[in-house]
Scaffold this motif. Structure first.
Motif, short mmCIF file in Angstrom:
data_model
loop_
_atom_site.label_atom_id
_atom_site.label_comp_id
_atom_site.label_asym_id
_atom_site.label_seq_id
_atom_site.Cartn_x
_atom_site.Cartn_y
_atom_site.Cartn_z
N LYS A 36 0.78 -1.19 -0.04
CA LYS A 36 0.05 0.05 -0.13
C LYS A 36 0.85 1.33 -0.09
CE LYS A 36 -4.34 -1.68 1.78
NZ LYS A 36 -5.28 -1.69 3.05
N GLY A 37 1.69 1.41 0.83
CA GLY A 37 2.77 2.30 0.67
C GLY A 37 3.82 2.44 -0.64
N HIS A 38 3.89 1.38 -1.08
CA HIS A 38 4.76 1.14 -2.27
C HIS A 38 4.01 1.80 -3.64
CE1 HIS A 38 8.07 -0.31 -4.86
NE2 HIS A 38 7.26 -1.11 -5.51
N PHE A 39 2.63 1.57 -3.45
CA PHE A 39 1.92 2.10 -4.60
C PHE A 39 1.03 3.39 -4.45
CE2 PHE A 39 2.67 -2.61 -5.89
CZ PHE A 39 3.46 -2.22 -6.96
N SER A 40 1.29 3.92 -3.00
CA SER A 40 0.33 5.15 -2.69
C SER A 40 0.37 6.41 -3.83
CB SER A 40 0.97 5.57 -1.39
OG SER A 40 2.11 5.94 -1.39
N GLU A 41 1.18 6.36 -4.65
CA GLU A 41 1.13 7.48 -5.55
C GLU A 41 1.01 6.95 -6.80
OE1 GLU A 41 1.52 10.64 -4.17
OE2 GLU A 41 1.55 9.83 -2.22
N THR A 42 0.43 5.70 -7.09
CA THR A 42 0.16 5.30 -8.42
C THR A 42 -1.26 5.07 -8.73
OG1 THR A 42 0.07 2.96 -7.99
CG2 THR A 42 2.32 4.18 -8.01
N ILE A 43 -1.77 4.54 -9.91
CA ILE A 43 -2.95 4.37 -10.34
C ILE A 43 -3.29 2.86 -9.63
CG2 ILE A 43 -2.63 5.52 -12.66
CD1 ILE A 43 -2.45 2.79 -13.91
N PHE A 44 -2.51 2.21 -9.10
CA PHE A 44 -2.91 1.21 -8.30
C PHE A 44 -3.21 1.15 -6.82
CE2 PHE A 44 0.19 -1.21 -11.68
CZ PHE A 44 -0.71 -1.18 -12.45
N LYS A 45 -3.38 2.47 -6.26
CA LYS A 45 -3.26 2.57 -4.75
C LYS A 45 -4.53 2.26 -4.44
CE LYS A 45 -4.93 7.40 -5.47
NZ LYS A 45 -4.67 8.99 -5.29
N ASN A 46 -5.62 2.14 -5.11
CA ASN A 46 -6.99 1.39 -4.34
C ASN A 46 -7.26 0.24 -4.76
OD1 ASN A 46 -7.69 3.97 -3.38
ND2 ASN A 46 -8.22 4.91 -5.24
N MET A 47 -6.07 -0.59 -5.50
CA MET A 47 -6.34 -1.81 -5.86
C MET A 47 -5.33 -2.63 -5.33
SD MET A 47 -7.39 -1.45 -9.98
CE MET A 47 -5.75 -0.56 -10.39
N VAL A 48 -4.62 -2.38 -4.40
CA VAL A 48 -3.54 -3.30 -4.00
C VAL A 48 -4.06 -4.57 -3.43
CG1 VAL A 48 -1.57 -3.32 -2.23
CG2 VAL A 48 -2.16 -1.21 -3.39
N PRO A 49 -4.98 -4.67 -2.61
CA PRO A 49 -5.66 -5.90 -2.01
C PRO A 49 -5.97 -6.85 -3.01
CG PRO A 49 -6.53 -4.13 -0.69
CD PRO A 49 -5.90 -3.58 -2.01
#
Length: 127
Positions: A36-49
């Motif tokens: 979640k931290g790794h992708f927090s600034e990306t288009i994937f931020k809400n899809m991590v799980p």
């Protein structure tokens, strides 16, 4: 010994993906939190799980197919499962590479390429 190179590459993929999948299962919360931290600034931020679950499934299937492919080579001199394992491993690694590139983790992306090389070589050998 006729297929030893292919069997060794399959064992490499099996170890890689089964260990990674088991790590995700055993430490789901830790992996999820880090990602979640790794992708927090990306288009994937809400899809991590969801994406973590997809990667987990792909890694586990790739690893099990690699084991089955190695066994199939050793016992039946057949390569169908091995080819499926190699192709799915490449797809899984390409998805991981995409994630690292989107996150702008270029060192992580470079690491994925190191794993991709033997996987794509195995596809080449099995064609």
């Amino acid at each position: 010994m006729e297929h030893i190179t292919k069997i060794l590459l399959l064992v490499f993929l099996a170890i890689t993906f089964i260990q990674s999948g088991l790590d995700k299962i055993v430490d789901w919360k830790g992996n999820l939190g880090w990602l979640k931290g790794h992708f927090s600034e990306t288009i994937f931020k809400n899809m991590v799980p969801l994406l973590l679950g997809i990667i987990l499934l792909l890694e586990c299937v790739s690893g099990v197919l690699a084991v089955a492919g190695a066994i199939q080579f050793a016992t039946f001199d057949s390569s169908s499962l091995a080819l499926y394992a190699a192709i799915l491993s490449c797809i899984t690694l390409l998805l991981l590479l995409l994630g690292q590139r989107v996150a702008k983790d270029y060192d992580g992306a470079r690491t994925i390429v190191i794993y991709f090389m033997p996987a794509i070589f195995l596809v080449f050998l099995l064609q």
